[in-house]
Design an enzyme around this catalytic site. Sequence first.
Site, PDB file in Angstrom:
ATOM      1  N   GLY A   6      14.825  21.479 -50.618  1.00 32.79           N
ATOM      2  CA  GLY A   6      14.289  20.343 -49.877  1.00 32.79           C
ATOM      3  C   GLY A   6      13.861  19.223 -50.804  1.00 32.79           C
TER       4      GLY A   6
ATOM      5  NE  ARG B 127      16.318  23.569 -46.974  1.00 33.97           N
ATOM      6  CZ  ARG B 127      15.142  23.572 -47.577  1.00 33.97           C
ATOM      7  NH1 ARG B 127      14.929  24.408 -48.577  1.00 33.97           N
ATOM      8  NH2 ARG B 127      14.177  22.754 -47.203  1.00 33.97           N
TER       9      ARG B 127
ATOM     10  CG  ASP C   6      10.898  29.933 -53.438  1.00 35.93           C
ATOM     11  OD1 ASP C   6      11.519  28.986 -52.923  1.00 35.93           O
ATOM     12  OD2 ASP C   6      10.360  30.836 -52.770  1.00 35.93           O
TER      13      ASP C   6
ATOM     14  CB  THR D 113       8.199  23.804 -53.786  1.00 32.50           C
ATOM     15  OG1 THR D 113       7.790  24.197 -52.470  1.00 32.50           O
ATOM     16  CG2 THR D 113       7.348  24.556 -54.799  1.00 32.50           C
TER      17      THR D 113
ATOM     18  CG  ASP E 171       6.146  25.230 -48.977  1.00 31.76           C
ATOM     19  OD1 ASP E 171       5.526  24.467 -48.220  1.00 31.76           O
ATOM     20  OD2 ASP E 171       7.252  25.729 -48.695  1.00 31.76           O
TER      21      ASP E 171
ATOM     22  CG  ASP F 150       6.321  28.713 -52.514  1.00 33.81           C
ATOM     23  OD1 ASP F 150       6.881  27.888 -53.263  1.00 33.81           O
ATOM     24  OD2 ASP F 150       6.845  29.132 -51.465  1.00 33.81           O
TER      25      ASP F 150
ATOM     26  NE  ARG G 203      10.804  27.763 -42.626  1.00 33.56           N
ATOM     27  CZ  ARG G 203      12.086  27.991 -42.391  1.00 33.56           C
ATOM     28  NH1 ARG G 203      12.727  28.921 -43.087  1.00 33.56           N
ATOM     29  NH2 ARG G 203      12.736  27.316 -41.468  1.00 33.56           N
TER      30      ARG G 203
ATOM     31  CD  GLU H 162       6.699  25.243 -41.863  1.00 31.93           C
ATOM     32  OE1 GLU H 162       7.248  24.668 -40.908  1.00 31.93           O
ATOM     33  OE2 GLU H 162       7.103  25.134 -43.043  1.00 31.93           O
TER      34      GLU H 162
END
Length: 340
Positions: A10, A72, A103, A126, A128, A130, A172, A222
């Site tokens: 993304g 992706r 990741d 990212t 996120d 993570d 996520r 989410e």
Amino acid sequence: MRIGILTGGGDCPGLNAAIRAVVKRGSSEHGCSIVGFRNGWEGVIAGDAIPLTRDDVSGILVHGGTMLGTARCHPHKVDGGMEAVKDTFDNEKLDGFICIGGDGTLKAAGKVSQKLGVPVIGIPKTIDNDVVGTDAAIGFDTAVSIATEAIDRLHSTAESHNRVMVVEVMGRHSGWIAVTAGVAGGADIILAPEDPFDIDKIAKKIRHRHRYKDFSIVAVAEGAVPKEGSRWNAEDTLDAKGNPIAGSIGSAVTRAIEEATGFPTRLTVLGYVQRGGVPTAADRLLGTRMGIAAIDGIVSGETGKYTALQGEHVVLEPFETMMGKTKWVPEELFAAANGL
């Protein structure tokens, strides 16, 4: 040296800062030629390459997204993908790849490095946050800033109308955005994947709060999930593969709160606005520092690694450090959020 660069997964703010740093540092300090591949590993597989010069990256520091495009795509999951990557590497006479991604993209970079013996350095990006081994990834600070501003703005509406406002943010598998933006924005309740929730306890907390305050803010990742055995049907919030459906958990939580409390409850889903727009100063700086570390590392032969912010320093970590792992929100941060 001739180095290929790509962005995968993304998009997020700060990618162009990293590309710019690689091109400028590589050409000026190391005499490298930089080749950009369009649309991530898809472009490498297809051999879709463009030369990148200092002029090409001039002015892109402040732009969101990625000038190279992204997709992706993981070559080890594509029929003939790994062979195509090696063919492109040989045909373009490359000396290495710099891969900017989350990741999944970095795991693919690790496999390219290990299985093909191709010199690769990764740069984590990212929203996120993570990726294991790095304190922060490119894009995270901007996403948190956007989410925090949204929560700030919703406070006035919530208070004016005596409402419960639910804000769903991305995340996520981990709740970094929800927890950090929730704390920074003064959210009253924060729901994240690492800490399964009980809707009855949430309703009780909101009812108690409304004895002295007529509004509440709920920040929801989410990927937030209910506690096992709690009064909840989580199936409606997941797709056929078991992944969270954007907007679904926020909608379900909104309905459940209103039904349990009787208070008017409204939902805001931030969605892709968290990934777009102008990068913050922190993401521009992080992208620049990681880009410099990546090109310096690949020139010095320190490959099979990814850049990582650890304390005040950007270092190189082996791909094995992050492959197959997720960086979860620490209990200490949850304790801080729940103690407010």
